[in-house]
Design a protein around this motif. Structure first.
Motif, PDB file in Angstrom:
ATOM      1  N   LYS A   1      43.674  35.449  34.461  1.00 57.34           N
ATOM      2  CA  LYS A   1      44.414  35.082  35.397  1.00 57.34           C
ATOM      3  C   LYS A   1      45.683  35.978  36.006  1.00 57.34           C
ATOM      4  CE  LYS A   1      42.805  30.154  35.170  1.00 57.34           C
ATOM      5  NZ  LYS A   1      43.169  28.722  34.956  1.00 57.34           N
TER       6      LYS A   1
ATOM      7  N   THR B   1      47.556  37.910  38.210  1.00 53.15           N
ATOM      8  CA  THR B   1      48.093  38.046  39.600  1.00 53.15           C
ATOM      9  C   THR B   1      49.249  38.962  39.836  1.00 53.15           C
ATOM     10  OG1 THR B   1      47.465  35.883  40.056  1.00 53.15           O
ATOM     11  CG2 THR B   1      49.041  36.755  41.545  1.00 53.15           C
TER      12      THR B   1
ATOM     13  N   LYS C   1      49.926  39.819  47.983  1.00 50.36           N
ATOM     14  CA  LYS C   1      49.461  39.481  46.968  1.00 50.36           C
ATOM     15  C   LYS C   1      48.301  40.571  46.675  1.00 50.36           C
ATOM     16  CE  LYS C   1      48.994  35.274  45.701  1.00 50.36           C
ATOM     17  NZ  LYS C   1      48.888  33.807  45.664  1.00 50.36           N
TER      18      LYS C   1
ATOM     19  N   LEU D   1      46.931  41.309  43.635  1.00 50.15           N
ATOM     20  CA  LEU D   1      45.651  40.731  42.798  1.00 50.15           C
ATOM     21  C   LEU D   1      45.904  39.254  42.565  1.00 50.15           C
ATOM     22  CD1 LEU D   1      45.725  43.184  39.915  1.00 50.15           C
ATOM     23  CD2 LEU D   1      44.017  43.300  41.585  1.00 50.15           C
ATOM     24  N   GLN D   2      44.780  38.394  42.513  1.00 47.09           N
ATOM     25  CA  GLN D   2      44.748  37.074  42.384  1.00 47.09           C
ATOM     26  C   GLN D   2      43.885  36.649  41.406  1.00 47.09           C
ATOM     27  OE1 GLN D   2      44.364  35.119  46.302  1.00 47.09           O
ATOM     28  NE2 GLN D   2      44.131  33.313  45.414  1.00 47.09           N
ATOM     29  N   ASP D   3      44.361  36.058  40.317  1.00 49.62           N
ATOM     30  CA  ASP D   3      43.759  35.339  39.238  1.00 49.62           C
ATOM     31  C   ASP D   3      42.504  36.258  38.565  1.00 49.62           C
ATOM     32  OD1 ASP D   3      45.329  33.109  39.547  1.00 49.62           O
ATOM     33  OD2 ASP D   3      44.173  31.937  40.936  1.00 49.62           O
ATOM     34  N   ILE D   4      42.637  37.352  38.603  1.00 51.16           N
ATOM     35  CA  ILE D   4      41.670  38.324  37.729  1.00 51.16           C
ATOM     36  C   ILE D   4      41.526  37.882  36.501  1.00 51.16           C
ATOM     37  CG2 ILE D   4      41.244  40.683  37.303  1.00 51.16           C
ATOM     38  CD1 ILE D   4      40.979  40.501  40.177  1.00 51.16           C
ATOM     39  N   SER D   5      40.506  37.600  36.010  1.00 54.73           N
ATOM     40  CA  SER D   5      39.826  37.379  34.659  1.00 54.73           C
ATOM     41  C   SER D   5      38.629  38.331  34.482  1.00 54.73           C
ATOM     42  CB  SER D   5      39.784  36.082  34.615  1.00 54.73           C
ATOM     43  OG  SER D   5      40.730  35.050  34.431  1.00 54.73           O
TER      44      SER D   5
ATOM     45  N   ILE E   1      35.894  44.754  43.640  1.00 56.94           N
ATOM     46  CA  ILE E   1      37.086  44.143  43.849  1.00 56.94           C
ATOM     47  C   ILE E   1      37.189  44.028  45.582  1.00 56.94           C
ATOM     48  CG2 ILE E   1      39.469  44.002  43.741  1.00 56.94           C
ATOM     49  CD1 ILE E   1      39.265  44.843  41.001  1.00 56.94           C
TER      50      ILE E   1
ATOM     51  N   ASP F   1      40.288  42.259  48.471  1.00 54.24           N
ATOM     52  CA  ASP F   1      41.277  41.262  48.573  1.00 54.24           C
ATOM     53  C   ASP F   1      42.020  40.823  47.483  1.00 54.24           C
ATOM     54  OD1 ASP F   1      40.838  41.826  51.476  1.00 54.24           O
ATOM     55  OD2 ASP F   1      39.494  39.849  51.576  1.00 54.24           O
TER      56      ASP F   1
ATOM     57  N   MET G   1      40.610  40.320  44.747  1.00 55.08           N
ATOM     58  CA  MET G   1      39.853  39.318  43.829  1.00 55.08           C
ATOM     59  C   MET G   1      38.507  39.873  43.214  1.00 55.08           C
ATOM     60  SD  MET G   1      40.399  35.549  45.556  1.00 55.08           S
ATOM     61  CE  MET G   1      39.961  36.243  47.322  1.00 55.08           C
TER      62      MET G   1
ATOM     63  N   GLU H   1      34.777  40.210  43.335  1.00 57.03           N
ATOM     64  CA  GLU H   1      33.550  39.920  44.110  1.00 57.03           C
ATOM     65  C   GLU H   1      32.186  39.816  43.484  1.00 57.03           C
ATOM     66  OE1 GLU H   1      32.775  40.457  48.812  1.00 57.03           O
ATOM     67  OE2 GLU H   1      32.345  42.268  47.537  1.00 57.03           O
TER      68      GLU H   1
END
Length: 226
Positions: free
Chosen positions: A6, A8, A19, A21-25, A213, A215, A217, A219
């Protein structure tokens, strides 16, 4: 080997908040060859910089070899970069006032490697990459393809297990791109963990795994069919 949970990243300005990066796992195993793709502004370079310890996440957790990188102080972060991570950049990042030999030597000096050992490592890697005849030249005297091989040599002498590459073929023609990617394949065969940013589908096809990736996140995350 690499685990992001997660992650960010938010950049704050006087009048705006971005933002990146958002909640990258994700998890990247030792020895994997991963290509990260995305349009300009998608967050792929921010992600690479966080993995490389050149930037820090706003929130989330990052583990490298079970070390909690997100909790590291600057001195420990610098130690981790030197021990684990090598970088290859699109525009080579060579120092014009230094010879090829001195450019390759720089990270070894930073690691306090003895002069005798530095010389042996440099000549061994230069031999491997076919650039021994360039060691006394300066960056302004060699071609783009040769500069990229020098950049490879500077990374390989460190013997870091993780190699991060940001658009390493972006400034090269098709022939030199193929030669550079062949070198990545050799590094992968030697057990290096490779994380490569590219906008070029042909380059991404060399990797065994592709992460797309958009936006900030993830994909898509899939295996290349060879």
């Amino acid at each position: 080997m690499i685990r992001l949970d997660k992650i960010t990243k938010i950049y704050n300005g006087d009048l705006y908040e971005t933002k990146a990066l958002q909640d990258i796992s994700m998890e990247i195993k030792q020895g994997e060859f991963v290509a990260i793709m995305g349009e300009s502004g998608s967050g792929k370079t921010t992600l690479l910089n966080i993995i490389g310890g050149m930037d820090v996440a706003s929130s989330g957790e990052y583990y490298l070899q079970d070390v909690a990188v997100h909790d590291c102080k600057p001195a420990k972060l610098d130690f981790i970069r030197k021990k684990y991570i090598g970088f290859i950049f699109q525009h080579f990042a060579l120092m014009d006032e230094y010879s090829v030999f001195e450019n390759i030597e720089a990270p070894l000096i930073a690691r306090n490697i003895r002069k005798k050992d530095r010389k042996k490592k440099i000549h061994d890697v230069a031999d491997q990459l076919g650039i021994s005849e360039l060691l006394d030249k300066y960056p302004s005297q060699i071609s783009g393809g040769q500069k990229q091989r020098v950049a490879f040599a500077r990374t390989l002498v460190t013997e870091c297990p993780v190699i991060l590459a940001d658009e390493p073929t972006g400034a090269l023609d098709e022939d030199n791109t193929c030669k550079v990617m062949e070198q990545f394949i050799r590094m992968h065969d030697e057990g290096k963990t490779l994380i490569l940013i590219t906008h070029d589908r042909k380059v991404a096809d060399y990797a065994e795994r592709v992460i797309e990736i958009r936006d900030g996140m993830i994909e898509k995350d899939y295996r290349n069919v060879k």
